[in-house]
Design a protein around this motif. Sequence first.
Motif, PDB file in Angstrom:
ATOM      1  N   ARG A 191      24.514  28.739 -25.946  1.00  8.70           N
ATOM      2  CA  ARG A 191      24.449  28.691 -24.468  1.00  8.70           C
ATOM      3  C   ARG A 191      23.072  29.077 -23.950  1.00  8.70           C
ATOM      4  O   ARG A 191      22.677  28.622 -22.870  1.00  8.70           O
ATOM      5  N   HIS A 217      21.169  25.964 -23.870  1.00  7.05           N
ATOM      6  CA  HIS A 217      21.578  25.150 -22.719  1.00  7.05           C
ATOM      7  C   HIS A 217      20.900  25.656 -21.446  1.00  7.05           C
ATOM      8  O   HIS A 217      20.405  24.855 -20.635  1.00  7.05           O
ATOM      9  N   GLN A 218      20.876  26.964 -21.263  1.00  6.70           N
ATOM     10  CA  GLN A 218      20.230  27.523 -20.072  1.00  6.70           C
ATOM     11  C   GLN A 218      18.747  27.153 -20.038  1.00  6.70           C
ATOM     12  O   GLN A 218      18.216  26.786 -18.982  1.00  6.70           O
ATOM     13  N   LEU A 242      19.000  20.795 -25.890  1.00  6.57           N
ATOM     14  CA  LEU A 242      20.388  20.326 -25.868  1.00  6.57           C
ATOM     15  C   LEU A 242      20.843  19.914 -27.261  1.00  6.57           C
ATOM     16  O   LEU A 242      21.985  20.204 -27.667  1.00  6.57           O
ATOM     17  N   ALA A 248      21.547  23.104 -29.017  1.00  8.58           N
ATOM     18  CA  ALA A 248      22.762  23.740 -28.492  1.00  8.58           C
ATOM     19  C   ALA A 248      24.005  23.066 -29.055  1.00  8.58           C
ATOM     20  O   ALA A 248      24.988  23.737 -29.424  1.00  8.58           O
ATOM     21  N   ASP A 266      30.522  21.893 -26.793  1.00  4.59           N
ATOM     22  CA  ASP A 266      29.926  22.305 -25.512  1.00  4.59           C
ATOM     23  C   ASP A 266      29.871  21.103 -24.564  1.00  4.59           C
ATOM     24  O   ASP A 266      28.927  20.313 -24.587  1.00  4.59           O
ATOM     25  N   ASP A 275      29.423  20.851 -21.330  1.00  5.41           N
ATOM     26  CA  ASP A 275      28.332  20.830 -20.353  1.00  5.41           C
ATOM     27  C   ASP A 275      27.060  20.250 -20.963  1.00  5.41           C
ATOM     28  O   ASP A 275      26.363  19.445 -20.324  1.00  5.41           O
ATOM     29  N   SER A 276      26.748  20.637 -22.195  1.00  5.76           N
ATOM     30  CA  SER A 276      25.545  20.106 -22.838  1.00  5.76           C
ATOM     31  C   SER A 276      25.693  18.624 -23.145  1.00  5.76           C
ATOM     32  O   SER A 276      24.733  17.853 -23.023  1.00  5.76           O
ATOM     33  N   ARG A 333      23.153  15.872 -21.649  1.00  8.64           N
ATOM     34  CA  ARG A 333      22.455  14.985 -22.582  1.00  8.64           C
ATOM     35  C   ARG A 333      22.810  13.524 -22.321  1.00  8.64           C
ATOM     36  O   ARG A 333      21.962  12.638 -22.472  1.00  8.64           O
TER      37      ARG A 333
END
Length: 248
Positions: free
Chosen positions: A51, A54-55, A73, A76, A83, A85-86, A90
């Motif tokens: 994470r 990702h941040q 990404l 991550a 994940d 969100d990633s 992407r």
Amino acid sequence: AIAVSTDDGDPAPTDAAGISRRGAAYAARHRLDDAVADFSRAIDLAPTEGRYRHQRAMARLALRQPALAMTDLDQALTLDPSDADSHIVRARLRLARRDTAGAIADLDAAARSEAPSADARLAIAQLYSSADALDPAVAQFDLWIAAHRADSGRPSALNGRCWALAQLDRDLDRALADCNEAVRARPGNAAYLDSRALVHLRRGALDKALADYDAALAIDPRARWSLYGRGIVERRRGDTKRGDADIA
């Protein structure tokens, strides 16, 4: 190590989680270089925690550093393949690079990871639509709409499903109902009028299609889809000159 004080006078964090939180605070205040520095430090302290990468990717995107963000990404997702969100971020980057197959693979992975009612399904649906993956787009719109009956994003989702079904030339009664609800909610939205116009065109309701295309173009005179669609309607109505002009 000596903890240096932060801007508000509190002792500086020394663990990865605390440094990450401070980085997020910097990012929220648009101090992006400071945010990247903190996220990098968090990664150094906890290299197996995806994470933080990702941040840092999100901060780097805000700094207009898409290549560096893509590397973060990738890393991550190597650490945490679930994940969502990633995968979604992407997918956006891959679409921008015209890597449609890669984007769809990311969206498939995100869709498998999210709960049926997850907010993220709206973004997944919209990205599938952007990738011309219309059947999975409709499936994701179905899940999101069923779970969000009073959400501010509902008109956008209804328009998205309407547009996808119209492009597929399938289930046009449902498409029209979706577009009608979206237009009622946002009557001045040219994109929603354009979507409904395509449904009318698919159904052979040329007068209604023309009225919606005219209304959409009164709001956005340079909308290419609306000009093209109106050109088709005009030609089918026998007005070849106007139709050719709109298509041109």
